[in-house]
Enzyme design. Structure first.
Site, short mmCIF file in Angstrom:
data_model
loop_
_atom_site.label_atom_id
_atom_site.label_comp_id
_atom_site.label_asym_id
_atom_site.label_seq_id
_atom_site.Cartn_x
_atom_site.Cartn_y
_atom_site.Cartn_z
N ARG A 1 48.61 31.25 45.99
CA ARG A 1 48.45 32.69 45.71
C ARG A 1 48.39 33.52 46.98
NH1 ARG A 1 43.38 33.51 42.97
NH2 ARG A 1 43.96 35.68 43.06
N LEU B 1 44.23 39.78 43.06
CA LEU B 1 44.82 39.82 44.40
C LEU B 1 43.89 39.14 45.39
CD1 LEU B 1 46.07 43.49 44.23
CD2 LEU B 1 47.49 41.43 44.20
N ASN C 1 43.61 50.39 40.13
CA ASN C 1 43.99 49.69 38.90
C ASN C 1 43.57 50.54 37.72
OD1 ASN C 1 44.86 47.58 37.22
ND2 ASN C 1 42.88 46.56 37.26
N THR C 2 44.23 50.33 36.61
CA THR C 2 43.82 50.94 35.35
C THR C 2 43.27 49.85 34.45
OG1 THR C 2 44.51 52.33 33.50
CG2 THR C 2 46.15 50.80 34.38
N HIS C 3 42.24 50.20 33.69
CA HIS C 3 41.57 49.23 32.82
C HIS C 3 41.24 49.93 31.51
CE1 HIS C 3 39.32 45.55 32.09
NE2 HIS C 3 38.31 46.28 31.64
N ASP D 1 39.12 45.35 44.34
CA ASP D 1 38.52 44.50 45.37
C ASP D 1 38.77 43.05 44.96
OD1 ASP D 1 36.62 43.91 43.39
OD2 ASP D 1 35.06 45.12 44.30
N GLY E 1 36.98 41.02 43.28
CA GLY E 1 36.41 40.61 42.00
C GLY E 1 37.28 40.96 40.81
N ASP F 1 37.73 43.32 38.17
CA ASP F 1 37.38 44.69 37.75
C ASP F 1 36.01 45.12 38.28
OD1 ASP F 1 39.81 44.91 36.29
OD2 ASP F 1 38.91 43.81 34.64
#
Length: 180
Positions: free
Chosen positions: A57, A85, A99-101, A133, A135, A137
């Site tokens: 990765r 990531l 990011n969108t959640h 980051d 983690g 979310d």
């Protein structure tokens, strides 16, 4: 100036494009992601970075980050990107990855937020935009807009309503971030 990471259809990518934001490149973890075709139709460079084509990765993320930087990206938007990531990517774009959640954070992190919201029996979810980051979310929330959970909602009906909100909230937030 914006690189977009995708894994699927690319509806949030399309919302960014429709808003006229300066998307310079689109990268996916799946070579078959329909979002790559969406980017190519818009004349935007699109690259696939399947994990199986890299030793691990970290190597994949380093290659993807280098490619995005080479295309002129200085901000990154995860728009339905379904991989965490690594530092190899995060360190290239410090405090410039969002990011969108589809649920309120930190209450409902993870890959199945709509299902988790429905299982919890709460009255509302949210379209949430947050920094990325290392983690799951766990990055700071930038903006959130509540979306009610209606009687009889299914994962599909609730997801559709949340996505409709994401399609306006994400471009607005990203536009504000790149302007500051």
């Amino acid at each position: 100036m914006i690189g977009v990471l995708v894994s699927g259809e690319g509806t949030n990518l399309q919302a960014l494009l429709d808003a006229g934001l300066p998307v310079v490149a689109v990268a996916a973890n799946r070579a078959t992601a329909p979002a790559l075709d969406r980017a190519r139709r818009a004349g935007i460079p699109a690259g696939a970075f399947p994990l199986e084509h890299h030793p691990d990765r970290s190597a994949r993320d380093a290659a993807m980050a280098a490619w995005l930087e080479g295309q002129g990206a200085c901000w990154v938007v995860c728009a339905g990107y379904m991989h965490l990531l690594t530092a190899a990517f995060l360190d290239r774009f410090p405090d410039r990855i969002v990011n969108t959640h589809s649920a309120p954070l930190p209450a409902f992190p993870g890959a199945h937020p709509i299902e988790d919201v429905l299982a919890a029996g709460v009255a509302e979810t949210a379209a949430t935009i947050h920094y990325v980051d290392e983690g799951v979310d766990t990055g700071a929330v930038i903006a959130a807009q509540p979306v009610p959970v209606l009687p009889g909602d299914t994962p599909d009906t609730l997801r559709a309503r949340v996505q409709a909100v994401e399609h306006t909230l994400l471009p607005r937030v990203v536009g504000e971030l790149i302007a500051s």
